[in-house]
Design a protein around this motif. Structure first.
Motif, PDB file in Angstrom:
ATOM      1  N   PRO A  45      23.139 -37.382  95.188  1.00 50.08           N
ATOM      2  CA  PRO A  45      22.230 -36.054  95.224  1.00 50.08           C
ATOM      3  C   PRO A  45      22.757 -35.049  96.331  1.00 50.08           C
ATOM      4  O   PRO A  45      22.921 -35.552  97.501  1.00 50.08           O
ATOM      5  N   ALA A  46      22.834 -33.838  95.760  1.00 46.66           N
ATOM      6  CA  ALA A  46      23.122 -32.991  97.050  1.00 46.66           C
ATOM      7  C   ALA A  46      22.004 -32.470  97.621  1.00 46.66           C
ATOM      8  O   ALA A  46      20.909 -32.564  97.197  1.00 46.66           O
ATOM      9  N   ASN A  47      22.196 -31.738  98.924  1.00 46.35           N
ATOM     10  CA  ASN A  47      21.106 -31.254  99.567  1.00 46.35           C
ATOM     11  C   ASN A  47      20.480 -30.080  98.531  1.00 46.35           C
ATOM     12  O   ASN A  47      21.434 -29.177  98.094  1.00 46.35           O
ATOM     13  N   CYS A  48      19.300 -30.127  98.235  1.00 43.73           N
ATOM     14  CA  CYS A  48      18.582 -29.149  97.527  1.00 43.73           C
ATOM     15  C   CYS A  48      18.921 -29.146  95.990  1.00 43.73           C
ATOM     16  O   CYS A  48      18.915 -28.405  95.180  1.00 43.73           O
ATOM     17  N   THR A  50      10.135 -27.282 101.158  1.00 38.57           N
ATOM     18  CA  THR A  50       9.151 -26.838 100.297  1.00 38.57           C
ATOM     19  C   THR A  50       8.691 -25.417 100.701  1.00 38.57           C
ATOM     20  O   THR A  50       8.482 -24.752  99.698  1.00 38.57           O
ATOM     21  N   GLU A  51       8.552 -25.254 101.927  1.00 34.29           N
ATOM     22  CA  GLU A  51       8.192 -23.948 102.622  1.00 34.29           C
ATOM     23  C   GLU A  51       9.141 -22.756 102.094  1.00 34.29           C
ATOM     24  O   GLU A  51       8.987 -21.931 101.708  1.00 34.29           O
ATOM     25  N   GLY A  52      10.583 -23.172 102.111  1.00 31.57           N
ATOM     26  CA  GLY A  52      11.608 -22.468 101.920  1.00 31.57           C
ATOM     27  C   GLY A  52      11.642 -22.107 100.355  1.00 31.57           C
ATOM     28  O   GLY A  52      11.866 -20.889  99.814  1.00 31.57           O
ATOM     29  N   ILE A  53      11.411 -22.834  99.732  1.00 34.60           N
ATOM     30  CA  ILE A  53      11.382 -22.917  97.969  1.00 34.60           C
ATOM     31  C   ILE A  53      10.281 -21.877  97.687  1.00 34.60           C
ATOM     32  O   ILE A  53      10.187 -21.114  96.816  1.00 34.60           O
ATOM     33  N   LEU A  54       8.936 -22.125  98.206  1.00 33.68           N
ATOM     34  CA  LEU A  54       7.636 -21.548  97.785  1.00 33.68           C
ATOM     35  C   LEU A  54       7.961 -20.069  98.392  1.00 33.68           C
ATOM     36  O   LEU A  54       6.910 -19.414  98.029  1.00 33.68           O
ATOM     37  N   GLN A  89      18.494 -21.955 104.645  1.00 33.93           N
ATOM     38  CA  GLN A  89      19.184 -21.048 103.512  1.00 33.93           C
ATOM     39  C   GLN A  89      19.160 -21.554 102.127  1.00 33.93           C
ATOM     40  O   GLN A  89      18.721 -20.643 101.057  1.00 33.93           O
ATOM     41  N   GLN A  90      19.517 -22.715 102.363  1.00 34.13           N
ATOM     42  CA  GLN A  90      19.563 -23.664 101.097  1.00 34.13           C
ATOM     43  C   GLN A  90      18.040 -23.616 100.312  1.00 34.13           C
ATOM     44  O   GLN A  90      18.187 -23.423  98.975  1.00 34.13           O
ATOM     45  N   ALA A  91      17.228 -24.087 101.098  1.00 36.58           N
ATOM     46  CA  ALA A  91      15.936 -24.136 100.598  1.00 36.58           C
ATOM     47  C   ALA A  91      15.581 -22.663  99.800  1.00 36.58           C
ATOM     48  O   ALA A  91      14.973 -22.532  98.836  1.00 36.58           O
ATOM     49  N   GLU A  92      15.666 -21.620 100.620  1.00 33.72           N
ATOM     50  CA  GLU A  92      15.227 -20.286 100.069  1.00 33.72           C
ATOM     51  C   GLU A  92      15.937 -19.874  98.895  1.00 33.72           C
ATOM     52  O   GLU A  92      15.466 -19.156  98.039  1.00 33.72           O
TER      53      GLU A  92
END
Length: 241
Positions: free
Chosen positions: A205-208, A83-87, A52-55
């Motif tokens: 650095p935080a996650n994402c 990367t998949e979540g971001i894209l 969910q963070q990535a998305e």
């Protein structure tokens, strides 16, 4: 222009190892370790919160930066999934314009033989380690069987040299790891050894977490550090990978 026009660096989202270890170098005890024992670092997956963070980060990244010319991951499962979540925030026609490659130079620091150890086990196995670490410091010291941060800088610099040679003037997204990000900062911001010893309070650095460098004249300059765009989960450690 001898540099990328834009370099956006994102730390991977919360991984299963982040969740178990919190901000500790070692596992707290055998019960904590049992959850992940025997899983190599490059195969550690994201948690449900991490996905969910990535998305959520992806929507902010697309809105702020649009389409990138090239995307790089370390090839570790958690950076690929991030990367998949971001894209996923991009329509298919935009995703198709962004090639995604793995680059081994931006992998996480190798933590060596103590990777799966508890603190008591590491102390028993390497009784000299604390004094050695105190003598050489957190940038130069190598964990037994692993890499120093100075070692990691050497390969991060090779990656940056490749960008300068092959991606000059391009917009680049990199999804990597907490310790690697410290080494990016050392190389790009010309830190001295003392600056690189440890993160200042609140700077891990935080996650994402999103860090941005922009081309200014003949170099990349830091424009933004560690911005968080997600509202789920709470892992922000910069020690564990």
């Amino acid at each position: 222009m001898p540099n990328p026009a834009l370099l956006v660096i994102v730390r991977h989202a919360e991984s299963a190892r982040n969740q178990v270890k919190k901000d500790s170098v070692y596992f707290a005890d055998d019960a904590a370790r049992r959850v992940l024992r025997g899983q190599p670092d490059h195969k550690i997956e994201l948690t449900d919160d991490g996905h969910q963070q990535a998305e959520q980060t992806g929507h902010a990244v697309r809105e702020r930066f649009g389409v990138f010319d090239h995307v790089y991951t370390s090839g570790y499962t958690r950076t690929i999934q991030t990367t998949e979540g971001i894209l996923a925030a991009y329509p298919k026609e935009e995703r198709d314009r962004m090639p995604v490659d793995m680059n081994i130079f931006i992998r996480e620091r190798d933590s060596g033989y103590a990777y799966d150890m508890t603190e008591d086990e590491a102390t028993a196995a390497f009784p000299w380690l604390a004094e050695y670490w105190q003598t050489f410091g957190g940038f130069m010291a190598r964990p037994p069987g692993g890499e120093s941060l100075a070692d990691v800088v050497s390969r991060i610099q090779q990656f940056l040299d490749m960008l300068d040679r092959d991606r000059a003037g391009k917009r680049i997204l990199v999804v990597t790891h907490g310790q690697a990000i410290r080494c990016f900062r050392f190389a790009l911001e010309q830190w001295d050894y003392q600056q690189a010893e440890k993160w200042p309070p609140g700077q891990a650095p935080a996650n994402c977490g999103v860090t941005v460098y922009e081309a200014v004249r003949d170099r990349l300059e830091l424009a933004e550090y560690n911005t968080v765009h997600w509202t789920v989960g709470s892992s922000e450690d910069g020690v564990s990978s």
